[in-house]
Design a protein around this motif. Structure first.
Motif, PDB file in Angstrom:
ATOM      1  N   CYS A 434       0.829  -1.213   0.000  1.00  0.00           N
ATOM      2  CA  CYS A 434       0.000   0.000   0.000  1.00  0.00           C
ATOM      3  C   CYS A 434       0.864   1.263   0.000  1.00  0.00           C
ATOM      4  O   CYS A 434       0.522   2.265  -0.644  1.00  0.00           O
ATOM      5  CB  CYS A 434      -0.940   0.006   1.206  1.00  0.00           C
ATOM      6  N   ILE A 437       1.895   1.814  -3.447  1.00  0.00           N
ATOM      7  CA  ILE A 437       0.798   2.378  -4.233  1.00  0.00           C
ATOM      8  C   ILE A 437       0.635   3.870  -3.953  1.00  0.00           C
ATOM      9  O   ILE A 437       0.348   4.664  -4.855  1.00  0.00           O
ATOM     10  CB  ILE A 437      -0.509   1.612  -3.938  1.00  0.00           C
ATOM     11  N   TYR A 447      -0.368  -3.282  -7.186  1.00  0.00           N
ATOM     12  CA  TYR A 447      -1.752  -3.750  -6.967  1.00  0.00           C
ATOM     13  C   TYR A 447      -1.826  -5.267  -7.067  1.00  0.00           C
ATOM     14  O   TYR A 447      -2.534  -5.923  -6.289  1.00  0.00           O
ATOM     15  CB  TYR A 447      -2.696  -3.112  -7.991  1.00  0.00           C
ATOM     16  N   ALA A 466      -8.187  -5.262  -6.052  1.00  0.00           N
ATOM     17  CA  ALA A 466      -6.775  -4.976  -6.336  1.00  0.00           C
ATOM     18  C   ALA A 466      -6.359  -5.529  -7.702  1.00  0.00           C
ATOM     19  O   ALA A 466      -5.684  -4.850  -8.488  1.00  0.00           O
ATOM     20  CB  ALA A 466      -5.898  -5.568  -5.240  1.00  0.00           C
ATOM     21  N   LYS A 469      -7.844  -3.516 -10.525  1.00  0.00           N
ATOM     22  CA  LYS A 469      -7.116  -2.255 -10.681  1.00  0.00           C
ATOM     23  C   LYS A 469      -5.815  -2.485 -11.448  1.00  0.00           C
ATOM     24  O   LYS A 469      -5.446  -1.681 -12.323  1.00  0.00           O
ATOM     25  CB  LYS A 469      -6.830  -1.655  -9.305  1.00  0.00           C
TER      26      LYS A 469
END
Length: 564
Positions: A434, A437, A447, A466, A469
């Motif tokens: 994360c 990201i 992701y 995820a 994406k």
């Protein structure tokens, strides 16, 4: 019949004629060799072309072999060989003295002997030889007088000044300037120098004008003609090479620099330009670039940067041991250079000398010339601890250090996440992914990895989001399609959606063993055993190369398709 003594006379006459003919041929050969040597020697003095010097030396040596009693060959050969570094100063003096022994009345023999004695700082003996040269040939003594004047000037500067030496210096300088008016050899050389310089100047001026008006093709043609007409290959082919680099014609530039090096194999600038050009435009020509840097080392044996470049060339050739030796030499010259330590570490890893590699990586990190660069080195060292030393804790510390040094680097966070994932610490892995990201919201790989960690934690819906994406960011991402297909197949039970995802993964990667295996599983569930068998067989064939799966598992599933 002829009487016996008459026949003997005829035989002796024939032998004499043969001997005379051979002697005549020998003298002609000697004269021919000397003339060629003089021509090339003169060209070398005008153009400073190494190939001319080598030719002159070769012809002088041949002349000596044919007739060792020619004084000119000794002192001229001494001059050329000393300048080329082939003989010492003492050897040059000895050769010139041999010329004096052969011809005591040869003014040039005394002149050259005095010149080398002057270089040896033996001013008294040098002065004697210059005076002998003047005495032997007073009318053609411009050169010994002028050189003697410069030597006296040098002597005055090196020792306590003397009025007598000063007066003598002025006398020899003035008399040398006067006698040069009827010194034919000096006037001839001066004329040739002036005419050669004028021709070179004309070509240079015209070529520079063409460069200014951006007519590169005509400038190159002009310089090519100039090189042929003047023999100043080094300058004009250098200009051609420089122009062709600007005009993005690397092949022509490389050929030009090669011609420069034919004229002078140790032209430093040409060697650097050729090596750089090869590394930039012809990366597979390792040996040519290595030859350039090896010659550079003969010129600059203390240049650590040359060893550094050599090391990288050996790495490109997958010759790790010579690379280590080259980097070792670079570090001997500059042990505080972090880039040398980093390259040395990389080469040692290739040789599986991991402890030494770690030491060099640590030195590079401690020097820390630039946070961005050091963060990359930290990641490299982290990989060694993780993959080689099986020490994930140390690897995480290094990856975290890299993240601190370069907070904008999402790769550091991904490495942290991967390490935690390998330790099955999925919460920490998710946090690291994360963070990656947050740094780069367009990173599809982040992701996808996050999706995998979420799925391991049974956060199925979050994992699906995820993966979708990741696919939105990179529609051709085969791994994301395969992993999402597994979730739809095993967790959601949507076999048809899973099949579509597996087929998409295979369309993007025809050698994706796991995707074929998963597609076979999906078709087995739908009862399409022929299609399932086809994909299991494909997975089995590919697995021989990839080794991703247990072969027994694939065979068991293949056999179960046809069990009654």
């Amino acid at each position: 019949m002829l009487e016996q003594h008459d026949m003997d006379k005829m035989g002796n006459t024939d032998n004499t004629d043969v001997l005379n003919q051979k002697e005549k041929e020998r003298k002609e050969n000697v004269a021919n060799m000397l003339e060629k040597a003089r021509v090339y020697h003169e060209k070398y003095l005008l153009r400073n072309n190494t190939s001319d010097m080598e030719s002159a030396v070769n012809y002088y040596i041949q002349a000596i072999k044919l007739n060792p009693q020619i004084p000119e060959t000794y002192y001229r050969l001494a001059c050329l060989m000393f300048e080329n570094g082939q003989i010492s100063l003492d050897s040059a003096i000895e050769q010139c003295k041999m010329a004096i022994d052969i011809a005591p009345e040869n003014p040039n023999a005394h002149l050259y002997t005095g010149y080398f004695l002057k270089l040896a700082n033996d001013f008294d003996e040098a002065e004697k030889e210059f005076k002998n040269a003047i005495k032997v040939s007073p009318l053609n003594s411009a050169r010994p007088r002028l050189i003697l004047a410069t030597m006296l000037y040098q002597k005055i500067n090196n020792v306590k000044p003397s009025l007598v030496d000063f007066i003598r210096m002025v006398y020899y300088a003035c008399s040398g300037c006067l006698t040069v008016l009827w010194d034919f050899a000096s006037i001839k050389m001066l004329y040739k120098n002036i005419s050669d310089d004028a021709l070179v100047f004309m070509y240079k001026t015209y070529g520079h004008f063409l460069e200014k008006i951006k007519n590169s093709s005509l400038a190159v043609a002009t310089y090519d003609i100039a090189a042929e007409n003047t023999g100043h290959d080094e300058y004009f082919y250098n200009r051609i090479g420089d122009i062709c680099i600007k005009e993005h014609a690397p092949e022509i530039a490389l050929d030009a620099y090669k011609k420069v090096l034919e004229a002078n194999p140790y032209d430093r600038d040409a060697l650097v330009k050729q090596a750089t050009l090869i590394q930039t435009h012809f990366p597979d020509n390792y040996d040519e670039a290595i030859d350039c840097y090896t010659k550079l080392l003969e010129i600059e044996p203390e240049n650590d940067k040359v060893y550094y470049e050599l090391g990288h060339l050996y790495l490109q050739k997958n010759e790790s041991l010579p690379a280590v030796n080259a980097f070792s030499m670079a570090l001997e010259k500059d042990d505080e250079n972090p880039f040398y330590h980093n390259s040395m570490a990389f080469a040692l890893v290739q040789l599986e000398q991991y402890d030494d590699a770690i030491e060099h990586y640590q030195k590079a990190i401690n020097i820390n010339p630039d946070p961005y660069w050091t963060s990359i080195v930290c990641q490299a060292l982290g990989s060694v601890y993780l993959e080689i030393k099986n020490n994930p804790e140390a690897a995480i510390v290094l990856y975290q250090t890299a993240a601190v040094l370069n907070p904008e680097c999402d790769e550091s966070q991904l490495a942290i996440g991967d390490t935690y994932f390998s330790m099955e610490e999925y919460d920490n892995a998710i946090r690291a992914y994360c963070d990656a990201i947050k740094i780069n919201p367009e990173n599809a790989k982040a992701y996808c990895k996050c999706g995998m960690a979420l799925w391991e934690k049974d956060y199925t819906e979050e994992a699906i989001v995820a993966y979708h994406k990741a696919i939105d960011l990179n529609p051709d991402y085969a791994i994301a399609h395969n992993n999402l297909g597994v979730i739809y197949l095993d967790d959601i039970g949507n076999t048809h959606e899973a099949i579509a995802l597996f087929e998409k993964a295979i369309s993007e990667n025809k050698s994706y063993t796991l995707a074929y295996f998963n597609l076979g599983r999906a078709y087995a569930i739908t009862g399409e055993n022929t299609k399932a068998a086809k994909n299991f067989q494909r997975a089995l064939d590919l697995n021989v190369l990839t080794g991703e799966l247990e072969e027994e598992d694939i065979l068991n599933r293949l056999h179960k398709l046809f069990e009654v």
